[in-house]
Design a protein around this motif. Structure first.
Motif, PDB file in Angstrom:
ATOM      1  N   LEU A   1     -50.419 -14.083   5.319  1.00 57.20           N
ATOM      2  CA  LEU A   1     -51.795 -14.323   4.918  1.00 57.20           C
ATOM      3  C   LEU A   1     -51.662 -12.487   3.236  1.00 57.20           C
ATOM      4  N   ALA A   2     -50.956 -11.506   3.942  1.00 54.44           N
ATOM      5  CA  ALA A   2     -50.904  -9.993   2.817  1.00 54.44           C
ATOM      6  C   ALA A   2     -49.567 -11.039   1.580  1.00 54.44           C
ATOM      7  N   GLY A   3     -48.646 -11.861   2.218  1.00 50.93           N
ATOM      8  CA  GLY A   3     -47.725 -11.958   1.168  1.00 50.93           C
ATOM      9  C   GLY A   3     -49.050 -13.243   0.671  1.00 50.93           C
ATOM     10  N   TRP A   4     -49.855 -13.904   0.896  1.00 48.10           N
ATOM     11  CA  TRP A   4     -50.241 -14.976   0.004  1.00 48.10           C
ATOM     12  C   TRP A   4     -51.104 -14.468  -0.489  1.00 48.10           C
ATOM     13  N   CYS A   5     -51.811 -13.282  -0.575  1.00 48.12           N
ATOM     14  CA  CYS A   5     -52.290 -12.460  -1.403  1.00 48.12           C
ATOM     15  C   CYS A   5     -51.836 -12.021  -2.766  1.00 48.12           C
ATOM     16  N   LEU A   6     -51.003 -11.271  -2.125  1.00 48.30           N
ATOM     17  CA  LEU A   6     -50.325 -10.071  -3.184  1.00 48.30           C
ATOM     18  C   LEU A   6     -48.942 -11.266  -4.378  1.00 48.30           C
ATOM     19  N   GLY A   7     -49.052 -12.698  -3.931  1.00 52.69           N
ATOM     20  CA  GLY A   7     -48.370 -13.370  -4.071  1.00 52.69           C
ATOM     21  C   GLY A   7     -48.985 -13.819  -4.706  1.00 52.69           C
ATOM     22  N   ALA A   8     -50.152 -14.509  -4.369  1.00 47.43           N
ATOM     23  CA  ALA A   8     -51.101 -14.474  -6.193  1.00 47.43           C
ATOM     24  C   ALA A   8     -51.434 -14.086  -7.441  1.00 47.43           C
ATOM     25  N   ALA A   9     -52.224 -12.601  -6.613  1.00 51.10           N
ATOM     26  CA  ALA A   9     -52.267 -11.779  -7.257  1.00 51.10           C
ATOM     27  C   ALA A   9     -51.371 -11.208  -8.397  1.00 51.10           C
ATOM     28  N   TRP A  10     -49.788 -10.992  -8.115  1.00 48.72           N
ATOM     29  CA  TRP A  10     -49.253 -11.413  -8.759  1.00 48.72           C
ATOM     30  C   TRP A  10     -48.373 -12.020  -9.797  1.00 48.72           C
ATOM     31  N   ALA A  11     -48.785 -13.970  -9.177  1.00 49.43           N
ATOM     32  CA  ALA A  11     -48.376 -14.097 -10.489  1.00 49.43           C
ATOM     33  C   ALA A  11     -49.376 -14.528 -11.706  1.00 49.43           C
ATOM     34  N   LEU A  12     -51.034 -14.661 -11.548  1.00 47.86           N
ATOM     35  CA  LEU A  12     -51.902 -14.215 -12.197  1.00 47.86           C
ATOM     36  C   LEU A  12     -52.087 -13.334 -12.683  1.00 47.86           C
ATOM     37  N   GLY A  13     -51.644 -12.664 -11.979  1.00 49.63           N
ATOM     38  CA  GLY A  13     -51.592 -10.962 -13.471  1.00 49.63           C
ATOM     39  C   GLY A  13     -50.494 -11.283 -14.516  1.00 49.63           C
ATOM     40  N   CYS A  14     -49.391 -12.211 -14.085  1.00 50.30           N
ATOM     41  CA  CYS A  14     -48.150 -12.513 -14.966  1.00 50.30           C
ATOM     42  C   CYS A  14     -48.534 -13.665 -15.925  1.00 50.30           C
ATOM     43  N   SER A  15     -49.400 -14.422 -15.221  1.00 52.96           N
ATOM     44  CA  SER A  15     -50.160 -15.840 -16.375  1.00 52.96           C
ATOM     45  C   SER A  15     -51.262 -14.658 -16.880  1.00 52.96           C
ATOM     46  N   LEU A  16     -51.777 -14.302 -16.726  1.00 53.72           N
ATOM     47  CA  LEU A  16     -53.131 -13.079 -17.280  1.00 53.72           C
ATOM     48  C   LEU A  16     -52.140 -13.140 -18.296  1.00 53.72           C
ATOM     49  N   ILE A  17     -51.397 -11.811 -18.280  1.00 56.48           N
ATOM     50  CA  ILE A  17     -49.935 -11.347 -19.439  1.00 56.48           C
ATOM     51  C   ILE A  17     -49.761 -12.824 -20.877  1.00 56.48           C
ATOM     52  N   ALA A  18     -49.353 -13.386 -19.715  1.00 53.38           N
ATOM     53  CA  ALA A  18     -48.041 -14.805 -21.169  1.00 53.38           C
ATOM     54  C   ALA A  18     -49.527 -14.778 -21.460  1.00 53.38           C
ATOM     55  N   PHE A  19     -51.136 -15.754 -20.901  1.00 55.91           N
ATOM     56  CA  PHE A  19     -52.123 -15.544 -21.950  1.00 55.91           C
ATOM     57  C   PHE A  19     -52.913 -15.131 -23.182  1.00 55.91           C
ATOM     58  N   TRP A  20     -52.362 -13.535 -22.828  1.00 55.89           N
ATOM     59  CA  TRP A  20     -52.604 -12.576 -23.629  1.00 55.89           C
ATOM     60  C   TRP A  20     -51.748 -12.138 -24.354  1.00 55.89           C
TER      61      TRP A  20
END
Length: 243
Positions: free
Chosen positions: A210-229
């Motif tokens: 669960l911790a791996g899913w939470c942090l991995g999803a947060a990291w991937a989404l954060g990088c995607s938001l940076i790419a979008f920006w």
């Protein structure tokens, strides 16, 4: 008074900003929630509050008469080992290398760099957290050798980072909404089955996954938001227009 406030220039500016940046703001809120979820799991793990939950879930995959034996016939066990390999360093490394080469050849060097930084950064973060928390693995017989600490699950976190990042890229270039949903759905599905396979094999506690899913999803989404920006500002190549 309320009507005057609604008509005021500061209110209109704030309203226009929220409308324009709704996607970005929603993403930031979701990333924050996922990070808080990870920190909550880490805190409860350190205090021993996840022991009962972890034990109960792990036992669902074990023979009650002999907890060193997993449930299911041999072909299921073999299939689970194949699934868990989808989250291995070797497979994910080859997959990312192929995608990065493709993006470079497609003259999307900025996007290729973002993918590389996203996955390598997630790998480094996972390694540092494992060393920091240094949680022992479950005391169960397994069919594979493990060389790192248990929390958070590296397979769960890195599969989330890699599959969700690549799923977001595929969704950007998909010509229809159905294909965009399929790309994201497939990425989530692959992430989930890799994490569940770690529980079946008994090499991780559920709180690790669960911790791996939470942090991995947060990291991937954060990088995607940076790419979008960055794409909106022309610093990264936008996806090609759909024909």
């Amino acid at each position: 008074m309320l009507q005057n406030f609604i008509r005021s220039r500061p209110y209109r500016a704030l309203r226009d900003f929220v409308k324009a940046e709704a996607l970005l703001l929603s993403g930031i809120a979701l990333v924050s929630g996922l990070i808080l979820g990870f920190l909550r799991l880490a805190d409860e793990m350190l205090e021993g509050e996840t022991e009962a939950f972890d034990h109960a879930i792990l036992m669902l995959f074990r023979d009650p008469a002999d907890i060193d034996q997993v449930i299911g016939p041999p072909w299921v066990q073999e299939m689970v080992r194949d699934v868990t390999a989808l989250g291995s360093f070797a497979f994910l490394g080859l997959l990312v290398a192929g995608v990065v080469i493709y993006l470079v050849m497609a003259r999307m060097r900025g996007m290729a760099l973002l993918v590389l930084v996203s996955v390598l950064g997630g790998t480094l973060l996972s390694t540092l957290l494992k060393m920091g928390y240094d949680r022992p693995r479950p005391d169960l017989a397994t069919s594979s050798h493990q060389f790192t600490a248990s929390f958070p699950s590296g397979h769960a976190m890195l599969s989330a980072v890699t599959f969700l990042t690549l799923g977001a890229i595929l969704a950007q270039v998909a010509p229809t909404r159905a294909l965009r949903i399929f790309a994201i759905g497939a990425a989530i599905f692959l992430t989930l089955i890799v994490g569940i396979s770690r529980l079946y094999m008994g090499v991780h506690f559920p709180s690790d996954v669960l911790a791996g899913w939470c942090l991995g999803a947060a990291w991937a989404l954060g990088c995607s938001l940076i790419a979008f920006w960055l794409q909106r500002r022309g610093a990264v190549e936008p996806p090609p227009e759909n024909s």
